[in-house]
Enzyme design. Structure first.
Site, PDB file in Angstrom:
ATOM      1  N   ARG A 350      28.137 114.279  73.791  1.00  0.00           N
ATOM      2  CA  ARG A 350      28.542 114.408  75.194  1.00  0.00           C
ATOM      3  C   ARG A 350      30.032 114.705  75.256  1.00  0.00           C
ATOM      4  NH1 ARG A 350      25.778 110.931  79.843  1.00  0.00           N
ATOM      5  NH2 ARG A 350      23.675 110.869  79.003  1.00  0.00           N
ATOM      6  N   ARG A 356      28.083 110.015  87.937  1.00  0.00           N
ATOM      7  CA  ARG A 356      27.512 108.766  88.447  1.00  0.00           C
ATOM      8  C   ARG A 356      27.666 107.629  87.443  1.00  0.00           C
ATOM      9  NH1 ARG A 356      22.156 110.710  86.574  1.00  0.00           N
ATOM     10  NH2 ARG A 356      21.667 111.841  88.475  1.00  0.00           N
ATOM     11  N   ASP A 357      27.517 107.960  86.157  1.00  0.00           N
ATOM     12  CA  ASP A 357      27.590 106.907  85.145  1.00  0.00           C
ATOM     13  C   ASP A 357      28.946 106.209  85.203  1.00  0.00           C
ATOM     14  OD1 ASP A 357      25.114 107.752  84.407  1.00  0.00           O
ATOM     15  OD2 ASP A 357      25.678 108.543  82.456  1.00  0.00           O
ATOM     16  N   TRP A 487      19.645 109.466  91.163  1.00  0.00           N
ATOM     17  CA  TRP A 487      19.969 108.583  90.031  1.00  0.00           C
ATOM     18  C   TRP A 487      18.988 108.794  88.882  1.00  0.00           C
ATOM     19  CZ3 TRP A 487      16.619 105.018  87.945  1.00  0.00           C
ATOM     20  CH2 TRP A 487      17.154 104.237  86.914  1.00  0.00           C
ATOM     21  N   ASP A 489      17.198 110.808  86.512  1.00  0.00           N
ATOM     22  CA  ASP A 489      17.322 112.133  85.904  1.00  0.00           C
ATOM     23  C   ASP A 489      15.992 112.862  85.793  1.00  0.00           C
ATOM     24  OD1 ASP A 489      20.045 112.316  85.357  1.00  0.00           O
ATOM     25  OD2 ASP A 489      19.874 111.186  83.496  1.00  0.00           O
ATOM     26  N   THR A 705      25.290 101.898  78.343  1.00  0.00           N
ATOM     27  CA  THR A 705      24.327 102.028  79.424  1.00  0.00           C
ATOM     28  C   THR A 705      24.892 101.439  80.706  1.00  0.00           C
ATOM     29  OG1 THR A 705      22.320 100.972  80.310  1.00  0.00           O
ATOM     30  CG2 THR A 705      23.175 100.073  78.290  1.00  0.00           C
ATOM     31  N   GLY A 706      24.516 102.058  81.811  1.00  0.00           N
ATOM     32  CA  GLY A 706      24.938 101.578  83.117  1.00  0.00           C
ATOM     33  C   GLY A 706      24.445 100.172  83.413  1.00  0.00           C
TER      34      GLY A 706
HETATM   35  C1  GLC Z   1      20.462 107.437  82.045  1.00  0.00           C
HETATM   36  C2  GLC Z   1      21.583 108.327  82.543  1.00  0.00           C
HETATM   37  C3  GLC Z   1      21.913 108.020  83.983  1.00  0.00           C
HETATM   38  C4  GLC Z   1      20.667 108.039  84.832  1.00  0.00           C
HETATM   39  C5  GLC Z   1      19.609 107.124  84.254  1.00  0.00           C
HETATM   40  C6  GLC Z   1      18.305 107.207  85.017  1.00  0.00           C
HETATM   41  O1  GLC Z   1      20.894 106.129  81.955  1.00  0.00           O
HETATM   42  O2  GLC Z   1      22.747 108.171  81.756  1.00  0.00           O
HETATM   43  O3  GLC Z   1      22.832 108.962  84.478  1.00  0.00           O
HETATM   44  O4  GLC Z   1      21.018 107.647  86.132  1.00  0.00           O
HETATM   45  O5  GLC Z   1      19.358 107.494  82.922  1.00  0.00           O
HETATM   46  O6  GLC Z   1      17.664 108.430  84.862  1.00  0.00           O
END
Ligand code: GLC
Length: 797
Positions: A350, A356-357, A487, A489, A705-706
């Site tokens: 990356r 968003r992350d 959010w 993907d 991870t978020g």
């Molecule tokens: C992953 C991606 C994040 C996305 C999530 C849900 O964690 O990094 O951007 O929101 O997947 O698809």
């Protein structure tokens, strides 16, 4: 079965059995000089980029090899082992090993045949090289002759893919040299120097503390033919053959001999980095007094423990304490700093920050370091396009004011992101709200920040444009269009499809911005927001509420996604939690929707992102079907949304439920279930496999991870109830009814708060009495102007 324990006092996770179900990792340094290390010393190092600045080799998706190896050999009998259990892998009945992962350092202790070792690995604060300090102690009662071999495998190229696959080139471009106490590696040596005379592609591996008696710069010579890291020929024979690489793979291997009296300890310091001959000599010289290592370690701990010290709690749950006090907090900083740059799963490819992350990652550290957060918020605002949307990917070398956008082919080609996503800029609202609430810094709204593609505006203006971006991109039902994705993907609703999640985010954003408009006295804009928010709220309630759940969205062609009539994916988590978080759901709707979540999505390991998984009935655009059932976005227990459901339950005052969700998904709570969870018990992963998987409960994609930030927010704002606003702090815990008491020590705007929460009647939330510094207040809210330097706060629930 467990493999270790949390040492709360030292803020370490101690791995007592090295044969962990997966490599359990730690982060050293920063992306300026980054190092990832497992409990068996596996891992890799890089300068600035995991993909383009790789200096040491690691084979992904394999056996956690190679790594930062230190071999030891008893010269009296030829027996050899390693300071980490792997790569030699001695029988654990006779070889003892303990790995202490701490805040930005890892110390691996071993004991074998009366020789004790400690291998401490760290990157000194603000430095761009790494240090391994080996301590060897003779705990026997006779003199011991021990050989030590420090070993690192260099890449032949900074670009790690080239290093792995473009062998007809990369095998022929490096050389190593031996100079007194180090191996120096050069790449493309004939091509000359940088402008400042340095050759930036030189790396070194050196040592201080004991003379080098033999060496290798050639990997095959060190390992020997048809051998591997576990049985290098040089170690077996007790001597390197002093061969340097030329048209072969390079390495740094340095052999020293230590004679140890009974009880004696000797130390060697190894240093690795990307520096030339002269620079590396200076660096190595700076370690000639070996005690500098202890100073640097103390500095590192001071730095990290200082940050974590801004919120420390003591609750009846040791799992909750370990996560909030140390590990979740530390992970929040790691994701904040490293984004998704490099791990054992992210190979470094990356080349930027996901919009968003990163905007979400910021939320995890605001209560611990608001200044650090503010700097990144400004940066992310400068990656907002003047049309209000966020750049889906913000390049690491982002040049605010001069960037191309998804409307330009050049951006699409450079980033691989073909279009705007519907949610990116909407994350700014809760993040900026949290920052202003934590600090009281309302003037932040007036700071002027560039737009990514030119022009500038106040933070307030940036936020208005974010609203406009969504308002100008509405679908047929007047909900925000799904665009490329929200959010999730994996959700392609179509450019004009509509997402309930984004609609709820927009609804919430309007509430937040109205608060800011009030600060600014912007009556006209307030009027506008009131009008459009009411309309949007009505639309969502009319179109998305199905009596016991909110649907997930509507496809461009009108198909409803996430309806209870659907055979698969008929219940989705995020629209339910966000209906509560956004403030849209009525109390009755909230209670009903949350009950539906518990009934249909809950598992012993957390709440599924949706269910049942797509197998036979995916709509066209449901990319989740690519994954196995109960995996990732396809009905897995996606970890990030656990934080939102914890928060939603806590906001409703459901302390028991909020904590139930915390425990189900908390790594620490799975400490004794490590063979099921597999992942590090001290870090969140991206997801856990759910019911339809034969490996229910197994977690994946460690560290970056978020989840770190959402769970942190769910716990701090939700369960602990630390809910600041611009003028003060609401203290509104939502805790399990069997918690009798807890304390929260919080730094708030430079002041210390010692908060004691008493729960004599077994409540889950609510306030009976509230005191600050002995004064009784009429509600559980501390106006900022009442704060002294030290404050004793008591809440009786
Ligand atoms: C992953 C991606 C994040 C996305 C999530 C849900 O964690 O990094 O951007 O929101 O997947 O698809």
């Amino acid at each position: 079965m467990n493999y270790g324990y949390f040492d709360e006092t030292n803020k370490e996770y101690v791995i007592t059995r090295p044969d962990t179900p997966a490599p359990w990792a730690n982060y050293l340094g920063s992306p300026e000089y980054g190092a990832i290390i497992s409990n068996n010393a596996g891992g890799y190092s890089f300068v600035k980029s995991g993909a383009n600045g790789r200096i040491t080799r690691y084979i992904f998706n394999s056996e956690d090899k190679p790594g930062r190896y230190i071999y030891l050999r008893d010269n009296d009998n030829g027996d050899y082992w390693s300071a980490s259990w792997q790569p030699v892998g001695k029988d654990l009945a006779v070889y003892k090993n303990e790995c202490h992962h701490g805040t930005a350092y890892t110390n691996i202790k071993a004991e074998y045949k009366d020789i004790e070792t400690e291998a401490l690995y760290y990157v000194p604060l603000n430095k761009t090289y790494e240090v391994w300090r080996l301590k060897v102690t003779n705990s026997s009662d006779k003199v011991r002759n021990i050989s030590t071999f420090g070993f690192i495998e260099f890449t032949n190229e900074n670009n790690y893919e080239n290093d792995q696959v473009n062998l007809q080139y990369t095998l022929f471009i490096t050389r190593t040299y031996f100079k007194e106490n180090k191996i120096l590696q050069t790449i493309n040596e004939n091509t000359g120097k940088n402008a400042d005379g340095t050759n930036f592609r030189e790396r070194f591996f050196g040592c201080v503390g004991a003379p080098v008696v033999s060496y290798n710069g050639d990997k095959d010579s060190f390992l020997g033919r048809y051998r591997s890291y576990g049985n290098p020929k040089a170690v077996e024979e007790g001597k390197c053959d002093n061969v340097l690489n030329y048209n072969s793979n390079g390495c740094g291997a340095l052999h020293s001999v230590l004679e140890l009296q009974p009880g004696e300890t000797k130390e060697i310091v190894y240093v690795l980095g990307q520096y030339n001959d002269e620079q590396s000599s200076e660096i190595l010289d700076s370690y000639s007094d070996l005690s500098i290592v202890e100073k640097e370690l103390a500095q590192l701990k001071g730095y990290w423990h200082g940050k974590l010290g801004n919120l420390q709690i003591n609750t009846p749950s040791k799992e909750f304490n370990s996560m909030i006090n140390t590990w979740n907090a530390y992970q929040c900083f790691i994701t904040f700093i490293w984004s998704r740059a490099a791990s054992f799963i992210y190979c470094g490819l990356r080349n930027g920050y996901g919009y968003r992350d990163t905007v979400q990652d910021i939320q995890g550290i605001i209560h611990l370091d608001p200044d650090m957060a503010a700097e990144k918020i400004r940066f992310m605002l400068s990656a907002q396009v003047d049309n209000g949307g966020g750049l889906p990917l913000v390049k690491f070398n982002h040049n605010a004011g001069k960037e191309d956008t998804p409307d330009d082919m050049s951006y699409v080609q450079a980033t691989g992101h073909p279009a705007y996503r519907a949610d990116d800029a909407l994350w700014l609202f809760p993040t900026i709200l949290k920052y202003i609430a934590e600090t009281g810094n309302k003037a932040f709204l007036d700071e002027v920040v560039l737009y990514a593609n030119g022009g500038e505006g106040s933070v307030y203006d940036h936020l208005q444009r974010a609203i406009r971006f969504s308002m100008e991109r509405m679908g047929d039902h007047n909900m925000p269009a799904g665009l490329h994705a929200d959010w999730n993907d994996c959700l392609r609703l179509g450019k004009k499809g509509e997402s309930t999640f984004v609609a709820l985010q927009l609804y919430y954003a309007m509430t937040i911005l109205r608060g800011f408009a009030e600060v600014k006295g912007d009556a006209e804009y307030i009027g506008y927001l009131n009008k459009v928010q009411e309309e949007l709220g009505n639309t969502i309630q009319t179109i998305c509420w199905e009596g016991d759940r909110y649907i997930r969205g509507i496809k461009e062609d009108g198909q409803v996604i996430g309806s209870k009539k659907d055979p698969e994916a008929n219940m989705w988590l995020n629209p339910q939690s966000w209906a509560v978080i956004s403030g849209l759901a009525t109390k009755e709707q909230a209670e009903t929707a949350l009950e539906s979540v518990h009934r249909e999505l809950n598992t012993p390991y957390g709440v599924r992102v949706m269910a049942p998984s797509y197998v036979d009935h995916a709509f066209d655009g449901a990319l989740a079907i690519l994954f196995n059932p109960s995996t990732k976005e396809n009905g897995g227990i996606f970890s990030q949304p656990q934080g939102w459901i914890i928060l939603a339950e806590a906001l409703m005052g459901h302390g028991n439920r909020a904590f139930e969700y915390f425990m189900e998904s908390s790594p620490a709570a799975q400490n004794d279930n490590a063979d099921t969870r597999i992942l590090e018990p001290y870090v969140h992963g991206q997801f856990t496999e759910a019911t339809e998987s034969p490996f229910e409960g197994r977690s994946h994609v460690h560290w970056l991870t978020g989840t770190a930030s959402t769970v942190m927010v769910g716990c701090v704002e939700g369960i602990l109830g630390m809910r600041p606003d611009a003028d003060g702090l609401l203290v509104a815990p939502s805790i399990p009814s069997d918690w009798k008491e807890m304390t929260i020590n919080k730094k708030f705007r430079g002041k210390d708060l010692q908060i004691l929460v008493k729960n004599p009647d077994g409540a889950q939330s609510g306030c009976k009495e509230f005191y600050i510094n002995g004064e009784k207040l009429d509600r559980n809210y501390i106006p900022a102007n009442k704060l002294k330097d030290n404050n004793e706060v008591v809440l009786i629930m």
